[in-house]
Write an enzyme that holds these catalytic residues in place. Structure first.
Site, PDB file in Angstrom:
ATOM      1  N   SER A 100       0.862  -1.183   0.000  1.00 16.78           N
ATOM      2  CA  SER A 100       0.000   0.000   0.000  1.00 16.78           C
ATOM      3  C   SER A 100       0.898   1.232   0.000  1.00 16.78           C
ATOM      4  O   SER A 100       1.704   1.394  -0.914  1.00 16.78           O
ATOM      5  CB  SER A 100      -0.957  -0.039   1.200  1.00 16.78           C
ATOM      6  OG  SER A 100      -1.879   1.034   1.144  1.00 16.78           O
ATOM      7  N   THR A 101       0.833   2.086   1.020  1.00 17.18           N
ATOM      8  CA  THR A 101       1.641   3.305   1.055  1.00 17.18           C
ATOM      9  C   THR A 101       3.125   2.969   0.953  1.00 17.18           C
ATOM     10  O   THR A 101       3.647   2.185   1.728  1.00 17.18           O
ATOM     11  CB  THR A 101       1.382   4.076   2.369  1.00 17.18           C
ATOM     12  OG1 THR A 101      -0.020   4.233   2.549  1.00 17.18           O
ATOM     13  CG2 THR A 101       2.059   5.437   2.331  1.00 17.18           C
ATOM     14  N   HIS A 138      -2.573  -1.052  -3.420  1.00 12.70           N
ATOM     15  CA  HIS A 138      -3.735  -0.191  -3.227  1.00 12.70           C
ATOM     16  C   HIS A 138      -3.559   1.110  -4.010  1.00 12.70           C
ATOM     17  O   HIS A 138      -2.829   2.009  -3.600  1.00 12.70           O
ATOM     18  CB  HIS A 138      -3.922   0.131  -1.739  1.00 12.70           C
ATOM     19  CG  HIS A 138      -4.169  -1.076  -0.891  1.00 12.70           C
ATOM     20  ND1 HIS A 138      -3.910  -1.111   0.455  1.00 12.70           N
ATOM     21  CD2 HIS A 138      -4.667  -2.296  -1.211  1.00 12.70           C
ATOM     22  CE1 HIS A 138      -4.230  -2.301   0.946  1.00 12.70           C
ATOM     23  NE2 HIS A 138      -4.688  -3.032  -0.054  1.00 12.70           N
ATOM     24  N   MET A 149      -0.079   1.015   4.777  1.00 17.60           N
ATOM     25  CA  MET A 149      -0.913   1.411   5.896  1.00 17.60           C
ATOM     26  C   MET A 149      -1.977   0.358   6.150  1.00 17.60           C
ATOM     27  O   MET A 149      -2.478  -0.279   5.227  1.00 17.60           O
ATOM     28  CB  MET A 149      -1.566   2.761   5.570  1.00 17.60           C
ATOM     29  CG  MET A 149      -2.563   3.262   6.604  1.00 17.60           C
ATOM     30  SD  MET A 149      -3.118   4.952   6.229  1.00 17.60           S
ATOM     31  CE  MET A 149      -3.803   4.763   4.582  1.00 17.60           C
ATOM     32  N   ASP A 174      -4.405  -4.882   5.951  1.00 12.71           N
ATOM     33  CA  ASP A 174      -4.824  -5.761   4.857  1.00 12.71           C
ATOM     34  C   ASP A 174      -3.738  -6.802   4.613  1.00 12.71           C
ATOM     35  O   ASP A 174      -2.552  -6.472   4.516  1.00 12.71           O
ATOM     36  CB  ASP A 174      -5.067  -4.942   3.591  1.00 12.71           C
ATOM     37  CG  ASP A 174      -5.650  -5.774   2.458  1.00 12.71           C
ATOM     38  OD1 ASP A 174      -6.348  -6.760   2.758  1.00 12.71           O
ATOM     39  OD2 ASP A 174      -5.407  -5.425   1.287  1.00 12.71           O
TER      40      ASP A 174
END
Length: 359
Positions: free
Chosen positions: A174-175, A201, A294, A297
């Protein structure tokens, strides 16, 4: 006491700068310390005002967002991690804006927000405020000195491999993920024989750009996954934004499946969905790699893979932009090894060698 968010705003539109100021004005602990209409002015203010956050427009005349980012990122590299400035790109959802934003994320930007385009100005401000508050709080939290989300044991030795070959590799991020993938995937793709499936993401148009960028630097084809497509053993498949990615088996052939079932962990695509599917379809013959990001997940899905006999590697905290997803798995005891991003391709390569799936 929480650190004050001292923000420099960079955009060539006075109207949008005003909208940004309005959106930020109702977020407690935020101070706008300056604004700039172009990259050159922004770089000068970056040096003199020393903000801890910058919102940086992707598209500007003269020195654009990418050129300004490069200068700011080089200065960041001379500072300790907790003193670095978070650069949040401000992007349109056009193809060009998405492509440039993905390159910015790979070049060192912390994260990005998209410019809302609702007919109602108040809705635009609300959407901006919601995006900004999440990104700013997250950055200030991880910037705080000594603020570790959890404490985990030192990395374990190379995990033992189940007495069967690894059939597929699944990756979640993600991030910070686009940059981590750029660091990890080219080398890994030269070594790995298994198909690779990635959940990153990002919105829809951004995952297409990510696939294009990675395809240029990897030894194997990188593409967005499509529904009902037979899996090429040499393929690297990225879940498109807005769709969950799953697998099914038709005889001996793996096939990609996309759906728009409800988000999980507020995400679609979600790593948990891919991980559960991989564990079931491949009977646990799965290597899962969870990179910076972040939230949590992937934690439940990694547990499913682990119970089925698969192997879990997670990125370490020091090399992660945000140690949420990998840290959640590590703190739950689900990681077979915690590995710096610079060593991940080699570490995973040695592991797959033992499974007779590596060149």
């Amino acid at each position: 006491m929480a650190e004050l968010g001292r923000i420099l705003l960079v955009d060539d539109s006075r109207v949008f700068l005003s909208v940004l100021r309005t959106a930020l004005s109702e977020i407690p602990g935020i101070e706008v310390i300056g604004s700039a209409p172009d990259g050159e002015t922004a770089v000068n203010l970056f040096r003199t005002l020393k903000p801890n956050l910058v919102t940086l427009d992707v598209e500007m005349p003269g020195m654009g967002g990418m050129a300004a980012l490069e200068v700011m990122h080089q200065q960041n590299l001379t500072r300790p991690k907790h003193e670095q400035t978070g650069i949040i790109m401000v992007s349109s959802l056009t193809g060009w804006g998405a492509s440039t934003t993905v390159r910015a994320l790979q070049a060192g930007a912390f994260d990005f927000i998209t410019k809302p385009n609702f007919p109602n100005p108040e809705e635009n401000i609300r959407q901006l405020r919601q995006q900004l508050q999440t990104k700013i709080r997250l950055f200030l939290l991880q910037r705080a000195p000594g603020n570790s989300p959890t404490t985990v044991a030192p990395p374990k030795p190379l995990p033992s491999i189940p007495p069967r070959a690894i059939e597929i590799v699944v990756v979640a991020a993600s991030t910070g993920g686009p940059r981590a993938l750029e660091q990890f995937l080219p080398e890994f793709s030269r070594r790995c024989r298994q198909p690779i499936f990635i959940v990153q993401h990002l919105p829809a148009s951004f995952t297409a750009s990510l696939a294009e960028n990675l395809n240029r630097i990897c030894a194997r084809p990188v593409m967005e996954a499509t529904n009902g497509t037979p899996v090429d053993p040499q393929g690297i498949y990225i879940a498109p934004g807005g769709f969950h990615l799953l697998l099914r088996r038709e005889g001996t052939q793996l096939v990609t499946v996309l759906n728009q079932h409800p988000p999980e962990n507020l995400c679609r695509p979600a790593a948990d969905v891919l991980f559960r599917s991989a564990a079931s379809v491949c009977d646990g013959r799965v290597l899962a790699i969870v990179l910076t990001g972040m939230g949590n997940d992937g934690t439940r899905g990694a547990s499913t893979i682990k119970r089925a006999g698969g192997v879990i590697l997670v990125q370490d905290e020091a090399s992660s932009i945000v140690w949420g997803m990998p840290g959640s798995i590590a703190s739950a005891g689900g990681a077979d090894a915690v590995v710096p991003i610079g060593e991940m391709a080699t570490f995973a390569g040695r592991l797959l060698t033992d499974s007779e799936g590596f060149r």
